[in-house]
Design a protein around this motif. Sequence first.
Motif, PDB file in Angstrom:
ATOM      1  N   ALA A 181      29.251  38.456  33.569  1.00 44.74           N
ATOM      2  CA  ALA A 181      30.245  38.111  34.329  1.00 44.74           C
ATOM      3  C   ALA A 181      31.600  38.310  33.835  1.00 44.74           C
ATOM      4  CB  ALA A 181      30.229  36.578  34.726  1.00 44.74           C
ATOM      5  N   LEU A 182      31.512  38.103  32.321  1.00 45.78           N
ATOM      6  CA  LEU A 182      32.907  37.993  31.762  1.00 45.78           C
ATOM      7  C   LEU A 182      33.487  39.316  31.174  1.00 45.78           C
ATOM      8  CD1 LEU A 182      32.960  34.585  29.820  1.00 45.78           C
ATOM      9  CD2 LEU A 182      34.103  35.127  32.041  1.00 45.78           C
ATOM     10  N   TRP A 183      32.551  40.293  31.273  1.00 44.66           N
ATOM     11  CA  TRP A 183      32.633  41.755  30.631  1.00 44.66           C
ATOM     12  C   TRP A 183      33.859  42.356  31.410  1.00 44.66           C
ATOM     13  CZ3 TRP A 183      30.109  42.803  26.469  1.00 44.66           C
ATOM     14  CH2 TRP A 183      30.111  44.228  25.971  1.00 44.66           C
ATOM     15  N   PRO A 184      34.741  42.764  30.482  1.00 46.95           N
ATOM     16  CA  PRO A 184      36.089  43.433  31.093  1.00 46.95           C
ATOM     17  C   PRO A 184      35.817  44.541  32.284  1.00 46.95           C
ATOM     18  CG  PRO A 184      36.378  43.238  28.756  1.00 46.95           C
ATOM     19  CD  PRO A 184      34.832  42.812  28.989  1.00 46.95           C
ATOM     20  N   ARG A 185      34.842  45.361  32.016  1.00 44.82           N
ATOM     21  CA  ARG A 185      34.590  46.493  32.845  1.00 44.82           C
ATOM     22  C   ARG A 185      34.064  45.996  34.380  1.00 44.82           C
ATOM     23  NH1 ARG A 185      29.444  49.973  31.713  1.00 44.82           N
ATOM     24  NH2 ARG A 185      28.360  48.289  32.424  1.00 44.82           N
ATOM     25  N   ASN A 186      33.712  44.725  34.162  1.00 41.11           N
ATOM     26  CA  ASN A 186      33.296  44.273  35.610  1.00 41.11           C
ATOM     27  C   ASN A 186      34.257  43.461  36.366  1.00 41.11           C
ATOM     28  OD1 ASN A 186      30.677  45.338  35.110  1.00 41.11           O
ATOM     29  ND2 ASN A 186      30.122  43.232  34.332  1.00 41.11           N
ATOM     30  N   LYS A 187      35.443  43.335  35.811  1.00 38.40           N
ATOM     31  CA  LYS A 187      36.727  42.790  36.380  1.00 38.40           C
ATOM     32  C   LYS A 187      37.009  43.223  37.739  1.00 38.40           C
ATOM     33  CE  LYS A 187      41.440  40.956  35.521  1.00 38.40           C
ATOM     34  NZ  LYS A 187      41.382  40.157  36.677  1.00 38.40           N
ATOM     35  N   ALA A 188      37.171  44.581  37.865  1.00 40.84           N
ATOM     36  CA  ALA A 188      37.650  45.245  39.222  1.00 40.84           C
ATOM     37  C   ALA A 188      36.509  44.963  40.265  1.00 40.84           C
ATOM     38  CB  ALA A 188      37.714  46.677  39.057  1.00 40.84           C
ATOM     39  N   ALA A 189      35.232  44.864  39.919  1.00 41.88           N
ATOM     40  CA  ALA A 189      34.480  44.635  40.997  1.00 41.88           C
ATOM     41  C   ALA A 189      34.222  43.111  41.489  1.00 41.88           C
ATOM     42  CB  ALA A 189      32.845  45.034  40.538  1.00 41.88           C
ATOM     43  N   PHE A 190      34.409  42.236  40.619  1.00 44.22           N
ATOM     44  CA  PHE A 190      34.450  40.843  40.829  1.00 44.22           C
ATOM     45  C   PHE A 190      36.069  40.507  41.505  1.00 44.22           C
ATOM     46  CE2 PHE A 190      31.178  40.213  37.469  1.00 44.22           C
ATOM     47  CZ  PHE A 190      30.260  39.779  38.327  1.00 44.22           C
ATOM     48  N   ASP A 191      36.979  41.229  41.238  1.00 45.78           N
ATOM     49  CA  ASP A 191      38.184  40.951  41.871  1.00 45.78           C
ATOM     50  C   ASP A 191      38.044  41.404  43.382  1.00 45.78           C
ATOM     51  OD1 ASP A 191      39.359  39.728  39.936  1.00 45.78           O
ATOM     52  OD2 ASP A 191      40.528  41.512  39.242  1.00 45.78           O
ATOM     53  N   GLU A 192      37.480  42.453  43.501  1.00 47.90           N
ATOM     54  CA  GLU A 192      37.297  43.106  44.922  1.00 47.90           C
ATOM     55  C   GLU A 192      36.376  42.074  45.896  1.00 47.90           C
ATOM     56  OE1 GLU A 192      37.853  45.602  48.149  1.00 47.90           O
ATOM     57  OE2 GLU A 192      38.829  45.479  46.233  1.00 47.90           O
ATOM     58  N   ALA A 193      35.410  41.567  45.167  1.00 49.27           N
ATOM     59  CA  ALA A 193      34.448  40.784  45.765  1.00 49.27           C
ATOM     60  C   ALA A 193      35.216  39.193  46.194  1.00 49.27           C
ATOM     61  CB  ALA A 193      33.003  40.493  44.956  1.00 49.27           C
ATOM     62  N   ALA A 194      35.983  38.774  45.309  1.00 47.80           N
ATOM     63  CA  ALA A 194      36.703  37.614  45.665  1.00 47.80           C
ATOM     64  C   ALA A 194      37.673  37.693  46.846  1.00 47.80           C
ATOM     65  CB  ALA A 194      37.510  37.350  44.443  1.00 47.80           C
ATOM     66  N   LYS A 195      38.003  38.862  47.102  1.00 48.83           N
ATOM     67  CA  LYS A 195      39.025  39.229  48.089  1.00 48.83           C
ATOM     68  C   LYS A 195      38.297  39.504  49.440  1.00 48.83           C
ATOM     69  CE  LYS A 195      42.584  41.104  45.267  1.00 48.83           C
ATOM     70  NZ  LYS A 195      43.227  42.389  44.804  1.00 48.83           N
ATOM     71  N   MET A 196      37.079  39.597  49.597  1.00 50.64           N
ATOM     72  CA  MET A 196      36.335  39.895  50.717  1.00 50.64           C
ATOM     73  C   MET A 196      36.457  38.822  52.035  1.00 50.64           C
ATOM     74  SD  MET A 196      32.764  41.672  49.270  1.00 50.64           S
ATOM     75  CE  MET A 196      32.160  41.819  50.909  1.00 50.64           C
ATOM     76  N   PRO A 197      36.315  37.526  51.447  1.00 51.12           N
ATOM     77  CA  PRO A 197      36.526  36.665  52.570  1.00 51.12           C
ATOM     78  C   PRO A 197      38.049  36.584  53.330  1.00 51.12           C
ATOM     79  CG  PRO A 197      35.499  35.663  50.780  1.00 51.12           C
ATOM     80  CD  PRO A 197      36.114  36.861  50.316  1.00 51.12           C
ATOM     81  N   LEU A 198      38.764  37.051  52.666  1.00 45.51           N
ATOM     82  CA  LEU A 198      40.291  37.111  53.075  1.00 45.51           C
ATOM     83  C   LEU A 198      40.614  38.397  54.096  1.00 45.51           C
ATOM     84  CD1 LEU A 198      42.065  35.801  50.005  1.00 45.51           C
ATOM     85  CD2 LEU A 198      41.411  34.495  51.778  1.00 45.51           C
ATOM     86  N   ARG A 199      39.780  39.358  53.851  1.00 45.34           N
ATOM     87  CA  ARG A 199      39.902  40.486  54.675  1.00 45.34           C
ATOM     88  C   ARG A 199      40.042  40.359  56.032  1.00 45.34           C
ATOM     89  NH1 ARG A 199      36.167  44.615  51.897  1.00 45.34           N
ATOM     90  NH2 ARG A 199      36.749  43.959  49.681  1.00 45.34           N
ATOM     91  N   GLU A 200      40.733  40.997  56.998  1.00 49.34           N
ATOM     92  CA  GLU A 200      40.321  40.997  58.501  1.00 49.34           C
ATOM     93  C   GLU A 200      40.091  42.478  58.898  1.00 49.34           C
ATOM     94  OE1 GLU A 200      43.952  39.718  60.548  1.00 49.34           O
ATOM     95  OE2 GLU A 200      44.535  38.225  59.176  1.00 49.34           O
ATOM     96  N   GLU A 201      38.863  42.271  59.280  1.00 48.46           N
ATOM     97  CA  GLU A 201      38.504  43.855  59.840  1.00 48.46           C
ATOM     98  C   GLU A 201      38.018  43.555  61.210  1.00 48.46           C
ATOM     99  OE1 GLU A 201      35.585  45.932  56.933  1.00 48.46           O
ATOM    100  OE2 GLU A 201      35.624  43.959  56.105  1.00 48.46           O
TER     101      GLU A 201
END
Length: 54
Positions: free
Chosen positions: A34-54
């Motif tokens: 969870a804290l590995w720097p390479r996974n940061k982008a994937a976790f940031d994208e997943a954190a924004k999923m509930p805020l998206r309007e589709e």
Amino acid sequence: MKAILTVHNIASDLVTTFWTPIFVGIFIAILTYALWPRNKAAFDEAAKMPLREE
């Protein structure tokens, strides 16, 4: 006084000596993933999923 060998004592010893280190290792592996720097982008994208309007 001699200790009485019971199923509870055997189960408790098994958990203490065998499963606790395994679960600690699993926890450390999950935390590292969870804290590995390479996974940061994937976790940031997943954190924004509930805020998206589709």
